[in-house]
Design a protein around this motif. Sequence first.
Motif, PDB file in Angstrom:
ATOM      1  N   VAL A  34       0.840  -1.194   0.000  1.00 38.78           N
ATOM      2  CA  VAL A  34       0.000   0.000   0.000  1.00 38.78           C
ATOM      3  C   VAL A  34       0.878   1.248   0.000  1.00 38.78           C
ATOM      4  N   LYS A  35       1.940   1.249   0.797  1.00 34.85           N
ATOM      5  CA  LYS A  35       2.848   2.400   0.831  1.00 34.85           C
ATOM      6  C   LYS A  35       3.508   2.615  -0.523  1.00 34.85           C
ATOM      7  N   VAL A  36       3.936   1.537  -1.151  1.00 25.44           N
ATOM      8  CA  VAL A  36       4.575   1.630  -2.463  1.00 25.44           C
ATOM      9  C   VAL A  36       3.590   2.185  -3.484  1.00 25.44           C
ATOM     10  N   ASP A  37       2.375   1.668  -3.487  1.00 25.75           N
ATOM     11  CA  ASP A  37       1.355   2.149  -4.427  1.00 25.75           C
ATOM     12  C   ASP A  37       1.029   3.621  -4.192  1.00 25.75           C
ATOM     13  N   GLU A  38       0.955   4.039  -2.919  1.00 29.27           N
ATOM     14  CA  GLU A  38       0.657   5.433  -2.610  1.00 29.27           C
ATOM     15  C   GLU A  38       1.760   6.357  -3.119  1.00 29.27           C
ATOM     16  N   LYS A  39       3.020   5.970  -2.860  1.00 33.25           N
ATOM     17  CA  LYS A  39       4.139   6.794  -3.321  1.00 33.25           C
ATOM     18  C   LYS A  39       4.169   6.875  -4.838  1.00 33.25           C
ATOM     19  N   ALA A  40       3.986   5.748  -5.490  1.00 32.84           N
ATOM     20  CA  ALA A  40       4.032   5.717  -6.952  1.00 32.84           C
ATOM     21  C   ALA A  40       2.887   6.535  -7.546  1.00 32.84           C
ATOM     22  N   THR A  41       1.714   6.429  -6.982  1.00 32.57           N
ATOM     23  CA  THR A  41       0.569   7.196  -7.472  1.00 32.57           C
ATOM     24  C   THR A  41       0.791   8.688  -7.281  1.00 32.57           C
ATOM     25  N   LEU A  42       1.291   9.060  -6.122  1.00 34.94           N
ATOM     26  CA  LEU A  42       1.540  10.464  -5.838  1.00 34.94           C
ATOM     27  C   LEU A  42       2.555  11.055  -6.814  1.00 34.94           C
ATOM     28  N   LYS A  43       3.647  10.344  -7.046  1.00 34.86           N
ATOM     29  CA  LYS A  43       4.680  10.844  -7.958  1.00 34.86           C
ATOM     30  C   LYS A  43       4.174  10.900  -9.392  1.00 34.86           C
ATOM     31  N   ALA A  44       3.421   9.895  -9.800  1.00 36.18           N
ATOM     32  CA  ALA A  44       2.890   9.885 -11.169  1.00 36.18           C
ATOM     33  C   ALA A  44       1.892  11.023 -11.371  1.00 36.18           C
ATOM     34  N   LYS A  45       1.028  11.270 -10.398  1.00 35.60           N
ATOM     35  CA  LYS A  45       0.065  12.371 -10.517  1.00 35.60           C
ATOM     36  C   LYS A  45       0.764  13.719 -10.517  1.00 35.60           C
ATOM     37  N   GLU A  46       1.801  13.851  -9.720  1.00 29.93           N
ATOM     38  CA  GLU A  46       2.564  15.095  -9.686  1.00 29.93           C
ATOM     39  C   GLU A  46       3.203  15.371 -11.050  1.00 29.93           C
ATOM     40  N   LEU A  47       3.791  14.338 -11.636  1.00 27.46           N
ATOM     41  CA  LEU A  47       4.377  14.491 -12.968  1.00 27.46           C
ATOM     42  C   LEU A  47       3.321  14.810 -14.011  1.00 27.46           C
ATOM     43  N   ARG A  48       2.180  14.174 -13.885  1.00 26.59           N
ATOM     44  CA  ARG A  48       1.100  14.408 -14.856  1.00 26.59           C
ATOM     45  C   ARG A  48       0.632  15.860 -14.806  1.00 26.59           C
ATOM     46  N   SER A  49       0.570  16.422 -13.614  1.00 29.08           N
ATOM     47  CA  SER A  49       0.144  17.812 -13.502  1.00 29.08           C
ATOM     48  C   SER A  49       1.181  18.763 -14.101  1.00 29.08           C
ATOM     49  N   GLN A  50       2.443  18.400 -14.059  1.00 28.94           N
ATOM     50  CA  GLN A  50       3.498  19.248 -14.604  1.00 28.94           C
ATOM     51  C   GLN A  50       3.708  19.055 -16.103  1.00 28.94           C
ATOM     52  N   LEU A  51       3.657  17.795 -16.558  1.00 24.44           N
ATOM     53  CA  LEU A  51       4.010  17.483 -17.940  1.00 24.44           C
ATOM     54  C   LEU A  51       2.822  17.264 -18.869  1.00 24.44           C
ATOM     55  N   LYS A  52       1.622  17.124 -18.312  1.00 28.41           N
ATOM     56  CA  LYS A  52       0.398  16.987 -19.109  1.00 28.41           C
ATOM     57  C   LYS A  52       0.457  15.826 -20.101  1.00 28.41           C
TER      58      LYS A  52
END
Length: 134
Positions: free
Chosen positions: A27-45
């Motif tokens: 769960v921790k791994v999935d949360e970190k990965a999701t957070l980082k992927a969403k952060e990148l998505r907001s920056q790189l579209k």
Amino acid sequence: MKKVITLCLFAFAMLIGTQTIFAQNNVKVDEKATLKAKELRSQLKFDDATMEKVFLAYKAYETKMISIEEYVDQGTPEFKKATYETTKNLQQNIKNALGNDRFQRYLTLTNQLEFDQEELVAKKSAAPQVKQQR
């Protein structure tokens, strides 16, 4: 008979407890990965398919880093090498997911231009040197 039943219940409780420990790490791994992927998505579209690839890259990275931290002593050359290889693998996976233009923007955003430059220097030094004939 009571002792056998008690022993079986105790063993069963131990098995259930073991599974929840591993589930918490996932769960921790999935949360970190999701957070980082969403952060990148907001920056790189980028689109959902790219989001999934970036998520999987970060998930593999986080899982490997947990394993390295658990089984390799920090500060040793093996730790540094394993960490470098894992980061290099993450970079390659993200580059494959994003493409060259977005990957350069990703490197700028994450301040990892140094990592990319080290890789270029390593490639140049590994290339065979050609002697000039006079």
